[in-house]
Design a protein around this motif. Structure first.
Motif, PDB file in Angstrom:
ATOM      1  N   GLU A 100       8.589   1.590  -0.013  1.00  0.00           N
ATOM      2  CA  GLU A 100       8.479   0.749   1.167  1.00  0.00           C
ATOM      3  C   GLU A 100       7.506   1.347   2.166  1.00  0.00           C
ATOM      4  N   ASN A 102       6.902   1.032   6.420  1.00  0.00           N
ATOM      5  CA  ASN A 102       7.391   0.573   7.719  1.00  0.00           C
ATOM      6  C   ASN A 102       6.202   0.229   8.613  1.00  0.00           C
ATOM      7  N   ALA A 133       2.067  -5.426  -1.161  1.00  0.00           N
ATOM      8  CA  ALA A 133       3.298  -6.109  -1.582  1.00  0.00           C
ATOM      9  C   ALA A 133       3.252  -6.435  -3.074  1.00  0.00           C
ATOM     10  N   ILE A 137       5.737  -2.998  -3.390  1.00  0.00           N
ATOM     11  CA  ILE A 137       6.150  -2.268  -2.191  1.00  0.00           C
ATOM     12  C   ILE A 137       6.794  -3.237  -1.202  1.00  0.00           C
ATOM     13  N   THR A 138       7.957  -2.867  -0.690  1.00  0.00           N
ATOM     14  CA  THR A 138       8.586  -3.647   0.370  1.00  0.00           C
ATOM     15  C   THR A 138       7.945  -3.256   1.697  1.00  0.00           C
ATOM     16  N   LEU A 139       7.370  -4.230   2.376  1.00  0.00           N
ATOM     17  CA  LEU A 139       6.772  -4.015   3.689  1.00  0.00           C
ATOM     18  C   LEU A 139       7.771  -4.553   4.708  1.00  0.00           C
ATOM     19  N   TYR A 140       8.115  -3.730   5.698  1.00  0.00           N
ATOM     20  CA  TYR A 140       9.083  -4.202   6.676  1.00  0.00           C
ATOM     21  C   TYR A 140       8.687  -3.785   8.081  1.00  0.00           C
ATOM     22  N   LYS A 149      15.866  -4.550  10.041  1.00  0.00           N
ATOM     23  CA  LYS A 149      14.659  -4.558   9.218  1.00  0.00           C
ATOM     24  C   LYS A 149      14.249  -6.006   9.046  1.00  0.00           C
ATOM     25  N   ILE A 151      11.705  -8.117   6.864  1.00  0.00           N
ATOM     26  CA  ILE A 151      10.818  -8.005   5.724  1.00  0.00           C
ATOM     27  C   ILE A 151       9.540  -8.811   5.973  1.00  0.00           C
ATOM     28  N   ASN A 153       6.930  -9.034   3.625  1.00  0.00           N
ATOM     29  CA  ASN A 153       6.353  -9.560   2.387  1.00  0.00           C
ATOM     30  C   ASN A 153       6.317 -11.091   2.359  1.00  0.00           C
ATOM     31  N   ASP A 154       7.419 -11.737   2.710  1.00  0.00           N
ATOM     32  CA  ASP A 154       7.519 -13.192   2.621  1.00  0.00           C
ATOM     33  C   ASP A 154       6.768 -13.917   3.732  1.00  0.00           C
TER      34      ASP A 154
END
Length: 156
Positions: A100, A102, A133, A137-140, A149, A151, A153-154
């Motif tokens: 991830e 941050n 992404a 990888i989770t982008l938050y 958090k 998110i 990505n969406d």
């Protein structure tokens, strides 16, 4: 061991030094920001901001890429802090995926779109973030560990 990867235009400041380092048990901070690495005043300011018991290193993105083998071998709980999306993207493409990233603070600029109160991304940064992404990888977006958090990505 990399415990936290954060993008924050302010680099090291109160939120980073106190809340994130304690929440993640951080023992070492690696700041990767070419503009700061090349500016004597910014380098000096960064050294003054660090707590005495914290190991802090500062590198340009190219220097950090050269040091990837050493960074991957670090045993301390380590936080990587980047000043912008472009250098984060360049480093992660060379380093390999991390779980991830941050997004802590990215300034509003002409042409940037607002994603949160503290995150503004240009079209180029959105595209680079999408590519991160797509690496899994989770982008938050999260300013402090106690806030929710969100998110990213969406939303890209």
């Amino acid at each position: 061991m990399i415990k936290l990867v954060r993008i924050d235009h302010r680099l090291m400041h109160g939120q980073v030094m106190f809340s994130w380092t304690k929440a993640e048990g951080i023992e070492r901070i690696i700041v990767i920001d070419t503009a700061t690495a090349e500016d004597d005043f910014k380098r000096m300011s960064l050294k003054l901001a660090k707590p005495q018991d914290m190991k802090v290193s500062l590198f340009s993105v190219d220097q950090a890429i050269e040091l990837i083998p050493k960074i991957k071998k670090l045993k301390e709980n380590t936080m990587l802090i980047f000043g912008n999306v472009t250098e984060t993207y360049k480093f992660i493409k060379a380093f390999g995926a991390v779980p991830e990233i941050n997004y802590g603070g990215i300034l509003d600029r002409p042409g940037a779109k607002r994603f949160s109160n503290a995150i503004y991304l240009t079209d180029d940064e959105v595209e680079k973030s999408r590519e991160l992404a797509n690496m899994g990888i989770t982008l938050y977006m999260q300013q402090v560990p106690t806030s929710n958090k969100d998110i990213l990505n969406d939303k890209l």
